[in-house]
Design a protein around this motif. Structure first.
Motif, short mmCIF file in Angstrom:
data_model
loop_
_atom_site.label_atom_id
_atom_site.label_comp_id
_atom_site.label_asym_id
_atom_site.label_seq_id
_atom_site.Cartn_x
_atom_site.Cartn_y
_atom_site.Cartn_z
N ALA A 186 -7.07 1.17 -1.08
CA ALA A 186 -6.08 0.21 -0.57
C ALA A 186 -5.67 0.54 0.87
O ALA A 186 -5.54 -0.36 1.71
CB ALA A 186 -4.85 0.20 -1.47
N THR A 187 -5.48 1.81 1.17
CA THR A 187 -5.00 2.18 2.51
C THR A 187 -6.08 1.98 3.55
O THR A 187 -5.80 1.52 4.66
CB THR A 187 -4.53 3.65 2.52
OG1 THR A 187 -3.68 3.89 1.40
CG2 THR A 187 -3.75 3.95 3.78
N ALA A 188 -7.32 2.32 3.23
CA ALA A 188 -8.41 2.10 4.17
C ALA A 188 -8.58 0.61 4.48
O ALA A 188 -8.72 0.21 5.64
CB ALA A 188 -9.71 2.68 3.61
N ARG A 189 -8.54 -0.21 3.45
CA ARG A 189 -8.65 -1.66 3.65
C ARG A 189 -7.47 -2.18 4.46
O ARG A 189 -7.62 -3.01 5.37
CB ARG A 189 -8.69 -2.38 2.31
CG ARG A 189 -9.98 -2.20 1.52
CD ARG A 189 -9.87 -2.91 0.18
NE ARG A 189 -11.10 -2.87 -0.60
CZ ARG A 189 -11.23 -3.38 -1.81
NH1 ARG A 189 -10.19 -3.96 -2.37
NH2 ARG A 189 -12.39 -3.29 -2.45
N THR A 245 0.82 -1.20 0.00
CA THR A 245 0.00 0.00 0.00
C THR A 245 0.85 1.25 0.00
O THR A 245 0.51 2.26 -0.63
CB THR A 245 -0.93 0.00 1.22
OG1 THR A 245 -1.73 -1.20 1.20
CG2 THR A 245 -1.85 1.21 1.21
N ARG A 246 1.98 1.20 0.69
CA ARG A 246 2.83 2.39 0.79
C ARG A 246 3.25 2.89 -0.60
O ARG A 246 3.30 4.09 -0.85
CB ARG A 246 4.06 2.09 1.65
CG ARG A 246 4.92 3.32 1.93
CD ARG A 246 6.06 3.01 2.89
NE ARG A 246 5.57 2.82 4.24
CZ ARG A 246 5.68 1.69 4.95
NH1 ARG A 246 6.28 0.63 4.39
NH2 ARG A 246 5.23 1.60 6.16
N SER A 247 3.55 1.98 -1.49
CA SER A 247 3.97 2.39 -2.83
C SER A 247 2.83 3.10 -3.58
O SER A 247 3.07 4.05 -4.33
CB SER A 247 4.46 1.18 -3.63
OG SER A 247 3.40 0.25 -3.83
N VAL A 289 1.04 10.77 -3.94
CA VAL A 289 1.74 11.97 -3.46
C VAL A 289 2.54 12.60 -4.61
O VAL A 289 2.52 13.83 -4.80
CB VAL A 289 2.67 11.62 -2.29
CG1 VAL A 289 3.59 12.79 -1.96
CG2 VAL A 289 1.86 11.23 -1.06
N ALA A 290 3.24 11.77 -5.38
CA ALA A 290 4.04 12.28 -6.50
C ALA A 290 3.16 12.97 -7.53
O ALA A 290 3.52 14.02 -8.08
CB ALA A 290 4.83 11.15 -7.14
N GLY A 291 2.00 12.40 -7.82
CA GLY A 291 1.10 13.00 -8.79
C GLY A 291 0.57 14.35 -8.32
O GLY A 291 0.51 15.31 -9.09
#
Length: 288
Positions: A227-230, A200-202, A208-210
């Motif tokens: 993905a992060t919420a799950r 998820t971190r990737s 963030v980059a976008g």
């Protein structure tokens, strides 16, 4: 970011006082009984007066920190009827204005911070309109992409906290049989949680980059948000399982972290909204 779309007085006053900690702001989007995933159902209305000012009437709910806010940015209908895909605008409304009222608190799984608010013919100056009349969604889109990405970063940190607690528990000499690290099912919890965290971190870093590059990052943000919420819910659930009854009580932050993970899958756009939104954008690109 939103304030640069306002009039001269809004740009001169609010950003400086907000960054100095002199003012607190909140954002009100969802009308009661109208899903926030469909802003076109908004019925809270702003009527333009002869002098160019506005009168706002309606209700909003699940507005974070509304009880402590000095100003609230409100999604209102300036033209058309609920259901129309045009006619939505954003207004900055001081909470000290006559007719503004905090109706009630709306605890989320027992946690405070969300409120229902009401506007009873609240007067708002003309230069408190953000962006063009009818241009709310274009302005709000900037705020939502950034806000969701920032929440993903926070959820990553919360998941890491749950993972750390789980690993400390696994290595602690608890019970008559000693540490839990030798049990394969416990090792599986550790592995699956670590896999989810790093995968998820990737995705979050891509979002963030976008955002940092000023690109349209709807796809990256949507993937990261779901993905992060799950992942936060998954990792915290494993940590609770490893702690046993202790993970359900008040002696660890795990119940609060688990609540964050569950609510993250609904608030600020439910999973289904982001899943369909990302899929449609990707399929349009292939169709083109």
């Amino acid at each position: 970011m939103l304030w640069r779309h306002g009039g001269d007085r809004v740009r001169a006053l609010y950003p400086k006082r907000l960054t100095a900690g002199e003012l607190r702001a909140c954002y009100a989007m969802t009308d009661p009984d109208s899903p926030g995933t469909d802003p076109f159902l908004t019925s809270t209305r702003a009527v333009e007066q002869a002098d160019g000012s506005w009168t706002v009437s309606g209700r909003k709910w699940f507005t974070s920190h509304a009880a402590e806010a000095d100003v609230v940015t409100v999604l209102v209908r300036t033209d058309g009827q609920p259901g129309n895909r045009t006619g939505l605008s954003l207004l900055v409304v001081p909470t000290s204005a006559p007719g503004f009222r905090v109706v009630r608190e709306l605890p989320v799984l027992g946690a405070s911070g969300q409120w229902g608010i009401e506007f009873d013919r609240v007067p708002v100056d003309a230069d408190h309109l953000l962006g063009e009349r009818g241009g709310a969604l274009a302005v709000a889109g900037e705020r939502l992409q950034l806000g969701r990405t920032l929440r993903c970063l926070r959820w990553l940190g919360q998941a890491q906290r749950a993972f750390d607690l789980m690993c400390e528990r696994v290595n602690s000499p608890t019970g008559a049989r000693g540490p839990l690290h030798g049990h394969q099912l416990v090792q599986q919890h550790v592995f699956e949680s670590l896999l989810a965290l790093r995968s998820t971190r990737s995705l979050v870093h891509e979002a963030v980059a976008g955002i940092a590059a000023g690109r349209d990052a709807h796809v990256e943000v949507g993937l990261a948000k779901v993905a992060t919420a799950r992942m936060l819910q998954q990792v915290t659930d494993s940590a609770v399982q490893i702690h046993g009854a202790a993970g359900l009580g008040p002696d660890t932050p795990l119940p609060a972290l688990y609540r964050s993970g569950r609510t993250a899958r609904i608030l600020d756009g439910p999973d289904e909204l982001h899943i369909t939104g990302v899929a449609r954008r990707v399929l349009r690109e292939y169709g083109a």
